[in-house]
Scaffold this motif. Structure first.
Motif, PDB file in Angstrom:
ATOM      1  N   UNK A  82       0.866  -1.173   0.000  1.00 15.59           N
ATOM      2  CA  UNK A  82       0.000   0.000   0.000  1.00 15.59           C
ATOM      3  C   UNK A  82       0.906   1.227   0.000  1.00 15.59           C
ATOM      4  N   UNK A  83       1.086   1.882  -1.166  1.00 17.91           N
ATOM      5  CA  UNK A  83       2.055   2.990  -1.257  1.00 17.91           C
ATOM      6  C   UNK A  83       1.821   4.115  -0.254  1.00 17.91           C
ATOM      7  N   UNK A  84       0.576   4.546  -0.074  1.00 18.95           N
ATOM      8  CA  UNK A  84       0.307   5.646   0.845  1.00 18.95           C
ATOM      9  C   UNK A  84       0.594   5.249   2.289  1.00 18.95           C
ATOM     10  N   UNK A  85       0.097   4.093   2.696  1.00 24.22           N
ATOM     11  CA  UNK A  85       0.321   3.624   4.068  1.00 24.22           C
ATOM     12  C   UNK A  85       1.806   3.350   4.308  1.00 24.22           C
ATOM     13  N   UNK A  86       2.475   2.782   3.301  1.00 23.55           N
ATOM     14  CA  UNK A  86       3.899   2.509   3.438  1.00 23.55           C
ATOM     15  C   UNK A  86       4.707   3.782   3.623  1.00 23.55           C
ATOM     16  N   UNK A  87       4.405   4.805   2.838  1.00 25.11           N
ATOM     17  CA  UNK A  87       5.107   6.071   2.966  1.00 25.11           C
ATOM     18  C   UNK A  87       4.846   6.719   4.322  1.00 25.11           C
ATOM     19  N   UNK A  88       3.624   6.555   4.821  1.00 26.27           N
ATOM     20  CA  UNK A  88       3.303   7.111   6.138  1.00 26.27           C
ATOM     21  C   UNK A  88       4.126   6.431   7.229  1.00 26.27           C
ATOM     22  N   UNK A  89       4.270   5.117   7.145  1.00 24.45           N
ATOM     23  CA  UNK A  89       5.056   4.380   8.137  1.00 24.45           C
ATOM     24  C   UNK A  89       6.534   4.755   8.055  1.00 24.45           C
ATOM     25  N   UNK A  90       7.038   4.866   6.832  1.00 21.62           N
ATOM     26  CA  UNK A  90       8.438   5.260   6.647  1.00 21.62           C
ATOM     27  C   UNK A  90       8.659   6.663   7.209  1.00 21.62           C
ATOM     28  N   UNK A  91       7.745   7.569   6.906  1.00 25.32           N
ATOM     29  CA  UNK A  91       7.876   8.950   7.369  1.00 25.32           C
ATOM     30  C   UNK A  91       7.814   9.041   8.888  1.00 25.32           C
ATOM     31  N   UNK A  92       6.884   8.314   9.487  1.00 23.44           N
ATOM     32  CA  UNK A  92       6.695   8.386  10.933  1.00 23.44           C
ATOM     33  C   UNK A  92       7.877   7.791  11.699  1.00 23.44           C
ATOM     34  N   UNK A  93       8.628   6.911  11.063  1.00 21.34           N
ATOM     35  CA  UNK A  93       9.732   6.240  11.745  1.00 21.34           C
ATOM     36  C   UNK A  93      10.806   7.221  12.212  1.00 21.34           C
TER      37      UNK A  93
END
Length: 206
Positions: A82-93
């Protein structure tokens, strides 16, 4: 943000501040890799080597003025399920790592109670980690908060994509006019109070 820090304190805290930047970017790379994106490893960012993450100018400005940056980790969201969810997780890390470092620093300070220059350094490490986290969570591209907000908004978040090309200009304007201070300082103070209180409870229960 620069007015909050004095040069001597920042120089004393420089090793811890550099660690904060490195671990912030490494967290982005590690989570992206975990979610299936080979880009960070191919770019040499799946490492704790400071030279792979630090931007010379951004690091110098951080040490001298309390505001700076590191090299952004390249990420290809199309490798995520899931590109949007994946980017959110990467960003939040990244911000999550800074908050964890700030909390650990507060706990160490409560247990050790350092004084003198060491105490100053520990205090600045905690403060800078909180500010890095809060600043990066501002929902303006290309900051991490914009990736998280984009995922939360879903289809209605297309305006954030359109803002991508102008995000840095907007950030610079907010910083130069000190408009950002009206939000950044109160939020950082709130987060610091919360983390310090939680750390005191943990240290007191040892």
């Amino acid at each position: 943000m620069s007015g909050l820090f004095d040069p001597l304190g920042l120089l004393i805290a420089a090793p811890g501040l550099l660690l904060a930047l490195v671990l912030h970017e490494y967290a982005h790379a590690r989570v992206a890799h975990h979610l299936g994106d080979p880009t960070p490893r191919a770019a040499g960012r799946l490492t704790l080597d400071p030279l792979a993450h630090l931007d010379p100018i951004g690091t110098l400005l951080l040490v001298l003025f309390g505001f700076g940056w590191a090299k952004p980790v390249p990420v290809n969201p199309w490798h995520f399920r899931n590109p949007l969810a994946g980017m959110a997780l990467v960003a939040a890390a990244g911000p999550a790592t800074n908050l964890a470092l700030a909390f650990a620093t507060f706990v160490i300070a409560d247990l050790w109670e350092p004084t003198g220059l060491v105490g100053v350094a520990v205090r600045y490490v905690a403060i800078i980690n909180v500010y890095l986290a809060v600043f990066n969570l501002i929902p303006i591209p290309p900051l991490d908060g914009s990736r998280v907000l984009r995922a939360l908004l879903g289809r209605s978040g297309g305006w954030l994509d359109a803002l991508e090309s102008y995000g840095w200009l907007l950030l610079m304007l907010l910083l130069v006019t000190h408009t950002l201070d009206l939000v950044l300082h109160p939020l950082a103070a709130l987060v610091m109070d919360g983390l310090a209180g939680l750390a005191a409870a943990v240290a007191g229960g040892r």
